[in-house]
Design a protein around this motif. Structure first.
Motif, PDB file in Angstrom:
ATOM      1  N   PHE B 201       0.873  -1.175   0.000  1.00 32.00           N
ATOM      2  CA  PHE B 201       0.000   0.000   0.000  1.00 32.00           C
ATOM      3  C   PHE B 201       0.903   1.215   0.000  1.00 32.00           C
ATOM      4  N   VAL B 202       0.373   2.386  -0.185  1.00 25.68           N
ATOM      5  CA  VAL B 202       1.199   3.575  -0.361  1.00 25.68           C
ATOM      6  C   VAL B 202       2.246   3.731   0.748  1.00 25.68           C
ATOM      7  N   PRO B 203       1.890   3.582   2.031  1.00 28.69           N
ATOM      8  CA  PRO B 203       2.885   3.850   3.068  1.00 28.69           C
ATOM      9  C   PRO B 203       4.166   3.029   2.951  1.00 28.69           C
ATOM     10  N   THR B 204       4.108   1.824   2.428  1.00 27.99           N
ATOM     11  CA  THR B 204       5.321   0.993   2.378  1.00 27.99           C
ATOM     12  C   THR B 204       6.012   1.008   1.023  1.00 27.99           C
ATOM     13  N   CYS B 205       5.587   1.877   0.122  1.00 22.95           N
ATOM     14  CA  CYS B 205       6.223   1.927  -1.194  1.00 22.95           C
ATOM     15  C   CYS B 205       6.609   3.367  -1.518  1.00 22.95           C
ATOM     16  N   SER B 206       7.909   3.585  -1.807  1.00 21.24           N
ATOM     17  CA  SER B 206       8.357   4.930  -2.172  1.00 21.24           C
ATOM     18  C   SER B 206       7.690   5.360  -3.473  1.00 21.24           C
ATOM     19  N   GLY B 207       7.687   6.661  -3.700  1.00 21.81           N
ATOM     20  CA  GLY B 207       7.102   7.173  -4.931  1.00 21.81           C
ATOM     21  C   GLY B 207       7.796   6.590  -6.161  1.00 21.81           C
ATOM     22  N   GLU B 208       9.081   6.445  -6.035  1.00 24.24           N
ATOM     23  CA  GLU B 208       9.863   5.920  -7.167  1.00 24.24           C
ATOM     24  C   GLU B 208       9.481   4.463  -7.454  1.00 24.24           C
ATOM     25  N   LEU B 209       9.250   3.713  -6.404  1.00 26.19           N
ATOM     26  CA  LEU B 209       8.835   2.319  -6.595  1.00 26.19           C
ATOM     27  C   LEU B 209       7.432   2.260  -7.205  1.00 26.19           C
ATOM     28  N   LEU B 210       6.523   3.070  -6.641  1.00 29.63           N
ATOM     29  CA  LEU B 210       5.157   3.077  -7.177  1.00 29.63           C
ATOM     30  C   LEU B 210       5.174   3.429  -8.668  1.00 29.63           C
ATOM     31  N   LYS B 211       5.990   4.412  -9.006  1.00 28.84           N
ATOM     32  CA  LYS B 211       6.029   4.844 -10.406  1.00 28.84           C
ATOM     33  C   LYS B 211       6.536   3.735 -11.331  1.00 28.84           C
ATOM     34  N   ASP B 212       7.605   3.073 -10.901  1.00 33.94           N
ATOM     35  CA  ASP B 212       8.143   2.007 -11.760  1.00 33.94           C
ATOM     36  C   ASP B 212       7.193   0.811 -11.839  1.00 33.94           C
ATOM     37  N   LEU B 213       6.490   0.523 -10.755  1.00 35.61           N
ATOM     38  CA  LEU B 213       5.513  -0.572 -10.800  1.00 35.61           C
ATOM     39  C   LEU B 213       4.375  -0.221 -11.755  1.00 35.61           C
ATOM     40  N   GLY B 214       3.980   1.044 -11.735  1.00 34.84           N
ATOM     41  CA  GLY B 214       2.959   1.497 -12.669  1.00 34.84           C
ATOM     42  C   GLY B 214       3.427   1.322 -14.115  1.00 34.84           C
ATOM     43  N   ASP B 215       4.691   1.675 -14.346  1.00 32.60           N
ATOM     44  CA  ASP B 215       5.235   1.528 -15.708  1.00 32.60           C
ATOM     45  C   ASP B 215       5.273   0.066 -16.139  1.00 32.60           C
ATOM     46  N   ILE B 216       5.732  -0.783 -15.227  1.00 31.41           N
ATOM     47  CA  ILE B 216       5.803  -2.220 -15.562  1.00 31.41           C
ATOM     48  C   ILE B 216       4.413  -2.745 -15.903  1.00 31.41           C
ATOM     49  N   ALA B 217       3.437  -2.387 -15.053  1.00 29.10           N
ATOM     50  CA  ALA B 217       2.075  -2.877 -15.271  1.00 29.10           C
ATOM     51  C   ALA B 217       1.569  -2.429 -16.643  1.00 29.10           C
ATOM     52  N   ARG B 218       1.786  -1.162 -16.943  1.00 30.30           N
ATOM     53  CA  ARG B 218       1.265  -0.641 -18.202  1.00 30.30           C
ATOM     54  C   ARG B 218       1.981  -1.267 -19.396  1.00 30.30           C
ATOM     55  N   ASN B 219       3.294  -1.353 -19.298  1.00 30.87           N
ATOM     56  CA  ASN B 219       4.059  -1.879 -20.439  1.00 30.87           C
ATOM     57  C   ASN B 219       3.779  -3.355 -20.681  1.00 30.87           C
ATOM     58  N   LYS B 220       3.681  -4.123 -19.589  1.00 27.40           N
ATOM     59  CA  LYS B 220       3.494  -5.566 -19.766  1.00 27.40           C
ATOM     60  C   LYS B 220       2.021  -5.947 -19.698  1.00 27.40           C
ATOM     61  N   LYS B 221       1.140  -4.949 -19.613  1.00 22.24           N
ATOM     62  CA  LYS B 221      -0.298  -5.204 -19.475  1.00 22.24           C
ATOM     63  C   LYS B 221      -0.604  -6.139 -18.311  1.00 22.24           C
ATOM     64  N   LEU B 222       0.116  -5.915 -17.249  1.00 21.40           N
ATOM     65  CA  LEU B 222      -0.106  -6.721 -16.034  1.00 21.40           C
ATOM     66  C   LEU B 222      -1.166  -6.062 -15.163  1.00 21.40           C
ATOM     67  N   PRO B 223      -2.014  -6.852 -14.535  1.00 19.71           N
ATOM     68  CA  PRO B 223      -2.968  -6.268 -13.595  1.00 19.71           C
ATOM     69  C   PRO B 223      -2.276  -5.815 -12.306  1.00 19.71           C
ATOM     70  N   VAL B 224      -3.030  -5.075 -11.502  1.00 24.39           N
ATOM     71  CA  VAL B 224      -2.492  -4.443 -10.286  1.00 24.39           C
ATOM     72  C   VAL B 224      -3.457  -4.682  -9.135  1.00 24.39           C
ATOM     73  N   GLN B 225      -2.905  -4.888  -7.936  1.00 30.93           N
ATOM     74  CA  GLN B 225      -3.766  -4.914  -6.742  1.00 30.93           C
ATOM     75  C   GLN B 225      -3.074  -4.146  -5.622  1.00 30.93           C
ATOM     76  N   SER B 226      -3.880  -3.540  -4.767  1.00 31.16           N
ATOM     77  CA  SER B 226      -3.335  -2.935  -3.549  1.00 31.16           C
ATOM     78  C   SER B 226      -4.463  -2.691  -2.554  1.00 31.16           C
ATOM     79  N   HIS B 227      -4.147  -1.970  -1.480  1.00 28.03           N
ATOM     80  CA  HIS B 227      -5.121  -1.606  -0.450  1.00 28.03           C
ATOM     81  C   HIS B 227      -5.411  -0.117  -0.528  1.00 28.03           C
ATOM     82  N   ILE B 228      -6.625   0.259  -0.149  1.00 24.38           N
ATOM     83  CA  ILE B 228      -6.943   1.692  -0.103  1.00 24.38           C
ATOM     84  C   ILE B 228      -7.977   1.987   0.984  1.00 24.38           C
ATOM     85  N   ALA B 229      -7.754   3.089   1.700  1.00 24.32           N
ATOM     86  CA  ALA B 229      -8.767   3.700   2.565  1.00 24.32           C
ATOM     87  C   ALA B 229      -9.459   2.692   3.483  1.00 24.32           C
ATOM     88  N   GLU B 230      -8.609   1.891   4.167  1.00 25.22           N
ATOM     89  CA  GLU B 230      -9.141   0.864   5.066  1.00 25.22           C
ATOM     90  C   GLU B 230      -9.408   1.447   6.445  1.00 25.22           C
TER      91      GLU B 230
END
Lengths: 426, 426
Positions: B201-230
């Motif tokens: 979830f956001v607290p345990t992932c740096s902005g740089e990590l989140l950004k690169d994971l977003g890029d990987i997901a988009r480039n490889k058309k991989l799905p994404v999961q996380s937690h929000i507003a619990e």
């Protein structure tokens, strides 16, 4: 040392019990001595002086007090999980009253009641306080089935002489006659199964019926059970029916049904602080039925207030509005409900914890039966042997194993059941 | 008629499925034709023209779509029922992070993951979306175990490079490297088991990590999961970490993790109406985890709002914050939670009904997998055969039998499990 004729047995295992809502006792590899069904001692060591007493060793298993259900409708087993898109009054009218009417046929009664009693045994509910229906014959069958089972119970022939369909209503005279017949053998002695006076609730009992039931209870020292303040429409209805008598609790009190003899009131979702104080003063037990209150969209009982007021208190499955026979599942629901109430009360009403609900489902409710629901000296030996091996016990304390079992165990983990020292067979 | 090599099978029984949240289909004694794992037809009569197709007759049993769990932490199975007197953040710190650290040992991972996969199969969860831990080796083992099981799943190697203990934190570089390694074989094809990008979830992932994971997901058309507003403390923390990015949802969106590829967000207890609209617009799935939200005193997700906004939506057990693997139990909790929210909202947010939660736990979540969770033509044949005989089926409609089973059935009632037409063995 042994008196002639005294039955003495020793059990070894991991004992867990809650002598108070804020105290959990765990005895690892303890030895518990039972004399004629009563706990004599529980210690961490085996007395060398008593080699003649048979010892049963349950190894690494957990040994818990039997579970106590203060509110179980044996006649509603078949209605579990049905019609739960309704609130209390339409649910009664559309689902429950037609079902209960079937118990005019003792054969139908026997078939359902056999399964109800078996379900209680299977889920480790060693003591229960039970609603049958208005029908005398079926209710007698239920009484006999409990006696045969070895479980402890209070059984209520239900009274209702108004505001219910023709097919499920007694005359005042018949209601009293059948109640006297059903309770005639009650002596107040040491029987495991006993009758209890059971006006369904104020709306279905005329003032005259309530008054006579109060008199019978007081004269024969019979206990009493009913419902109170479960749902807002129900409360309005009681107010309409008895506009001059005060609160719902005051109505029961006016008719001698609010603590003149040992009394349980189920639900208590909307009692005022005055009513709660009255329950404490009169030692009226509250049966907290969280699943039923969720399923019928009734609300959440503020259990914390009752604990703070020292109202005697236990848990109820309230089958069939509650869908779970299992008291551990009801314990979990009690915790979960209290967490929502904590959030809703701006964190004023502290949530219930595991020890508190474990207490409520054992000794809390057990107090209605006397010394039941604990392994303290003098308590009746009602116990469950739990094989939690497949739940993963490694590196866990006994308290953690209890938590784990309450949350994710089921009837398959209960290996043995004892009531007043006697083993129950399924 | 039969093409060469096509596997065709016919199943007979009582089919129940929900094509929409407000529509339940029940076909008594229906015939369902499966071709190569895909539902071809479902009818009330047996076509005489196709005597060559093998017919399996499940008699009076119920046949339901397999259950779908959109949020399951396979690494937290051993923590069920423990530490639930805490809220989210201290619970993670005291119970979950120490447990997840153990998965650095692949042998430990294998032992727990075997039981997790088996539990899903046992409870009829034919498809699940799964968190593992940060550890590549253990996560690969989990992937293999799912492939061997025949169940469908998305498996996430968890990413966390900040705000977690030394013993459960990756470097940014290692996190990306292991993620690329774990996802390298993903083709977007028709496999039953696939990887999914899984920032914890956001607290345990740096902005740089989140950004690169977003890029990987988009480039490889991989799905994404996380937690929000619990949980409210969690939301405050996210605000502190990213004060200029807007809402929690906006933070994910800023890093390309909010619907650029198929995405699931678990919990959604406290999303604003704007965030809910954004989820609908971006087709981000919400995983409703009612037991976890009760157990950790988080609150109640206003599911009705998400349905009204047509956000794609399913159920999650959220084991281990949720203690129940069983999706039917989660369905019941979803109904119960919604009833409290109905009371709390002055009866504005209408409670969920049985058909709605049944839809959410089958086709609702199934949509994340494609055509899964229904018996409509073209859907993959994921199915459970339910022997509900001991629950009392007399005089009940199929819809009532479904209600009954959801409320009081358990794993013992599941007689057969199919995934994409193949029978699963336990």
């Amino acid at each position: 040392m042994t008196e002639k004729g005294t039955d003495r047995r020793m059990y070894k295992g991991n004992f867990i019990f809650a002598p108070a809502p804020d105290r959990l006792e765990t005895i690892e590899n303890g030895y518990l001595l039972v004399e004629d069904g009563i706990v004599k001692s529980l210690s961490r060591t085996h007395s060398e002086r008593e080699p003649s007493i048979p010892l049963e060793d349950f190894g690494d298993h957990l040994i818990l007090p039997g579970f106590v259900d203060l509110h179980f409708h044996a006649s509603q087993l078949n209605q579990r999980g049905l019609g739960l898109d309704r609130e209390l009054l339409p649910w009664l009218e559309n689902y429950i009253f037609p079902e209960e009417a079937k118990f005019s046929d003792p054969a139908y009664g026997k078939e359902v009641y056999q399964r109800s009693v078996k379900a209680l045994a299977r889920y480790g509910t060693t003591r229960s306080v039970v609603f049958a229906t208005i029908h005398l014959e079926s209710t007698k069958i239920l009484f006999d089935l409990f006696e045969q089972s070895g479980l402890g119970a209070y059984i209520g022939k239900v009274n209702m002489d108004r505001n219910s369909p023709d097919y499920l209503r007694e005359t005042f005279e018949q209601s009293i006659k059948d109640t006297l017949e059903f309770t005639k053998d009650f002596t107040g002695g040491n029987d495991l199964v006993n009758p209890i006076i059971t006006p369904r609730f104020v709306p279905t009992c005329s003032g005259e019926l309530l008054k006579d039931l109060g008199d019978i209870a007081r004269n024969k020292k019979l206990p009493v059970q009913s419902h109170i303040a479960e749902n807002l429409a129900e409360i309005d209805w009681v107010k309409e029916l008895h506009p001059t008598l005060g609160s719902y609790a005051n109505v029961y009190e006016a008719f001698g049904l609010f603590g003149d003899s040992p009394t349980i009131m189920a639900h208590c979702v909307y009692n005022s602080d005055e009513d709660i104080s009255l329950m404490a003063k009169n030692r009226v037990f509250a049966a907290h039925c969280p699943y039923a209150n969720l399923n019928l969209s009734s609300g959440i009982m503020p259990v914390r207030k009752y604990l703070d007021h020292q109202v005697p208190l236990g848990l109820g499955s309230d089958v069939g509005a509650g869908h779970e026979v299992s008291i551990p599942k009801v314990m979990v629901a009690a915790i979960q409900s209290s967490k929502i109430l904590w959030l809703n009360s701006s964190k004023k009403l502290k949530p219930l914890n595991l020890v508190e609900v474990f207490y409520l489902g054992t000794k809390g409710g057990g107090e209605f039966f006397g010394q039941v629901g604990s392994f303290e000296e003098g308590y009746e030996f009602d116990a469950l042997v739990i094989d939690d091996g497949d739940l993963g016990t490694k590196d866990l304390t006994l308290e953690e194993r209890l938590q784990r079992y309450i949350y994710i165990g089921d009837d398959r983990h209960i290996q043995e059941r004892f009531v007043r020292g006697k083993r129950i067979s399924l």
